[in-house]
Design an enzyme around this catalytic site. Structure first.
Site, PDB file in Angstrom:
ATOM      1  CD1 TRP A 183       0.327  -0.095   3.191  1.00  0.00           C
ATOM      2  CD2 TRP A 183      -1.689   0.876   3.446  1.00  0.00           C
ATOM      3  NE1 TRP A 183       0.190   0.272   4.502  1.00  0.00           N
ATOM      4  CE2 TRP A 183      -1.019   0.866   4.684  1.00  0.00           C
ATOM      5  CE3 TRP A 183      -2.959   1.432   3.381  1.00  0.00           C
ATOM      6  CZ2 TRP A 183      -1.601   1.402   5.844  1.00  0.00           C
ATOM      7  CZ3 TRP A 183      -3.531   1.965   4.527  1.00  0.00           C
ATOM      8  CH2 TRP A 183      -2.856   1.957   5.745  1.00  0.00           C
ATOM      9  CG  ASP A 203       2.443  -3.050  11.132  1.00  0.00           C
ATOM     10  OD1 ASP A 203       1.607  -2.696  10.257  1.00  0.00           O
ATOM     11  OD2 ASP A 203       3.615  -3.302  10.850  1.00  0.00           O
ATOM     12  CE1 TYR A 231       5.352   1.568  13.013  1.00  0.00           C
ATOM     13  CE2 TYR A 231       4.483  -0.484  13.865  1.00  0.00           C
ATOM     14  CZ  TYR A 231       5.126   0.212  12.881  1.00  0.00           C
ATOM     15  OH  TYR A 231       5.552  -0.450  11.769  1.00  0.00           O
ATOM     16  CD  GLU A 262       7.444   4.444  10.304  1.00  0.00           C
ATOM     17  OE1 GLU A 262       8.517   4.626  10.933  1.00  0.00           O
ATOM     18  OE2 GLU A 262       6.941   3.325  10.120  1.00  0.00           O
TER      19      GLU A 262
HETATM   20  C1  GLC Z   1       4.843  -0.489   8.819  1.00  0.00           C
HETATM   21  C2  GLC Z   1       3.432   0.084   8.712  1.00  0.00           C
HETATM   22  C3  GLC Z   1       2.797  -0.389   7.404  1.00  0.00           C
HETATM   23  C4  GLC Z   1       3.703   0.020   6.259  1.00  0.00           C
HETATM   24  C5  GLC Z   1       5.134  -0.505   6.453  1.00  0.00           C
HETATM   25  C6  GLC Z   1       6.106   0.057   5.440  1.00  0.00           C
HETATM   26  O1  GLC Z   1       4.843  -1.864   8.884  1.00  0.00           O
HETATM   27  O2  GLC Z   1       2.651  -0.321   9.788  1.00  0.00           O
HETATM   28  O3  GLC Z   1       1.522   0.172   7.235  1.00  0.00           O
HETATM   29  O4  GLC Z   1       3.202  -0.458   5.059  1.00  0.00           O
HETATM   30  O5  GLC Z   1       5.600  -0.107   7.712  1.00  0.00           O
HETATM   31  O6  GLC Z   1       6.081   1.448   5.453  1.00  0.00           O
END
Ligand code: GLC
Length: 445
Positions: free
Chosen positions: A38, A173, A362, A406
């Site tokens: 995504w 996550d 997070y 992020e």
């Molecule tokens: C983390 C995020 C996820 C994203 C990944 C790479 O795992 O929770 O949504 O796709 O990082 O950025």
């Protein structure tokens, strides 16, 4: 465009350029060194404004990892980076599935479907319509296979609400959404292979998921590989199966956008629009909570709604799932239920009233630019232009102050997690450049 916005546009392009590997874009310089599903869809939507070639390449590269049953994996691994990320291909062992590609190493789970939306976004910003149409022609069967996979293999009730079978499939996550489900999972230590985390070398460990969370993530990964990724067999044995609001909302919009692509290519859009309607209706029938004014996830294993207030509960606005009355209730809930809408930094991923809220951890409180971007569009759909404008302004200001992080603390505005995060850059670009020329949807090339 005013001067500091222009400089922000240039900085965003620079972040993307630095994360470009020559074939695709890493989500972040070191923490995420491969290609994520995504992320790439969001990244392609940023590129669409100024580098069409790279936007198309981003999606082409991702779809190289697509399985023959349509599954679009959440990671497409770059060769030669052994040890740079956990879990790598040796843990996923996707070769156990007859559907996994042989030439490309991938993970065995998915992420939210934003890809038809990204492909349409590229087309609508194209400067060369013939090239953009050829791109849609190339991608269309792959997008159809991806959605078919979800509606065939992840839709056990036949109501269009697809399930996820790992928290990482949600993209959020360690959201408190998963706490109750994950706490039920008590894996025998012998069922978990030895492993070494890599993420905690890169960013502040206290912001990241705990080691116990990680054991459970690994356990769920092992479950899937034990069943050779055979979805029906796995379903009978998987302790984590959730109908997730964010995932299904993005599926509604993406299925609708698949319908729009079909129309552009003179195919029948009806099957894709009917998927979208079915999922939207089921979101309203099964996941809407009128008392709380938001949509809630459903735990398919315990057969119970998941009662945690998170920002993703408002996302159905983005896909125009609620009616006007529901939308008004949702707006009131955003103001009153611990999201402190229009005050402080928006929008915390989790309500401040939840015991699990933590402003630095997070997906348990921090602001993420992709959620703001989705919600901003949702607010506009219902005429909540003031709130949408505030959310956009807050997103831009956060990045201006703290950099392309992020995620951000909703309390202090501090930038957290990885610096130079690609989707923060790409979606900020879209925020800043969204008034630029757009191809009308009905136009036929
Ligand atoms: C983390 C995020 C996820 C994203 C990944 C790479 O795992 O929770 O949504 O796709 O990082 O950025």
């Amino acid at each position: 465009m005013i001067h500091n916005q222009l400089s922000l546009v240039n900085q965003a392009k620079e972040v993307l350029q630095q994360n470009w590997t020559g074939k695709a874009t890493k989500p972040a310089p070191r923490l995420y060194p491969h290609q994520w599903s995504w992320d790439s869809a969001f990244i392609a939507m940023g590129y669409a404004h100024y580098h069409q070639e790279q936007a198309m390449q981003e999606l082409r590269s991702l779809f190289r990892g697509q399985w023959s049953n349509g599954l679009l994996p959440h990671i497409v691994f770059r060769p030669g980076l052994v040890g740079a990320y956990f879990p790598g291909p040796d843990y996923w062992q996707t070769e156990r599935s007859p559907h996994a590609p042989q030439a490309v190493a991938t993970s065995g789970i998915v992420q939210p479907p934003v890809h038809a939306t990204a492909a349409l976004h590229i087309y609508r910003h194209a400067t060369d319509p013939a090239q953009a149409r050829a791109f849609l022609t190339e991608l269309f069967p792959k997008l159809v296979a991806w959605h078919q996979y979800l509606y065939r293999d992840r839709n056990p009730e036949g109501n269009g609400l697809v399930y996820i079978r790992h928290p990482w499939e949600s993209g959020q996550d360690n959201s408190p959404l998963w706490d109750a489900v994950m706490e039920r999972i008590l894996p025998d230590p012998s069922a978990i292979p030895a492993y070494q985390r890599v993420d905690t070398h890169e960013v502040n460990i206290s912001n990241r998921p705990s080691n116990l969370d990680y054991d459970r993530y690994v356990y769920l990964m092992v479950k899937a590989r034990q069943h050779d990724y055979h979805e029906t067999n796995l379903r009978a044995d998987c302790p984590f199966m959730v109908q997730d609001v964010l995932f299904n909302t993005l599926l509604v919009q993406s299925s609708r956008d698949l319908g729009a692509i079909a129309q552009i290519l003179h195919h029948d859009p009806a099957p894709y629009l009917s998927w979208a309607n079915q999922t939207a209706n089921s979101l309203n029938h099964k996941l809407w909570n009128s008392q709380l004014g938001l949509y809630q996830n459903y735990d398919l294993v315990a057969q119970t709604p998941i009662a945690v207030k998170v920002a993703a509960g408002f996302l159905p606005l983005y896909a125009q799932v609620p009616d006007a009355t529901q939308a008004a209730t949702m707006l009131a809930a955003m103001h009153s239920s611990g999201f402190r809408f229009n005050q402080g930094w928006m929008i915390p991923t989790c309500s401040r009233h939840e015991a699990a809220f933590c402003h630095e951890r997070y997906w348990r409180g921090p602001v993420w630019i992709n959620l703001n971007w989705l919600l901003c569009q949702g607010l506009r759909h219902y005429g909540f232009v003031h709130e949408a404008a505030n959310l956009k302004a807050a997103s831009i200001e956060l990045v201006e102050r703290a950099g392309f992080h992020e995620y951000f603390s909703p309390v202090t505005g501090e930038g957290l997690g990885s610096a130079n995060f690609s989707w923060t850059a790409a979606l900020l670009l879209d925020f800043l450049m969204e008034e630029s020329a757009v191809r009308p949807l009905q136009r036929r090339a």
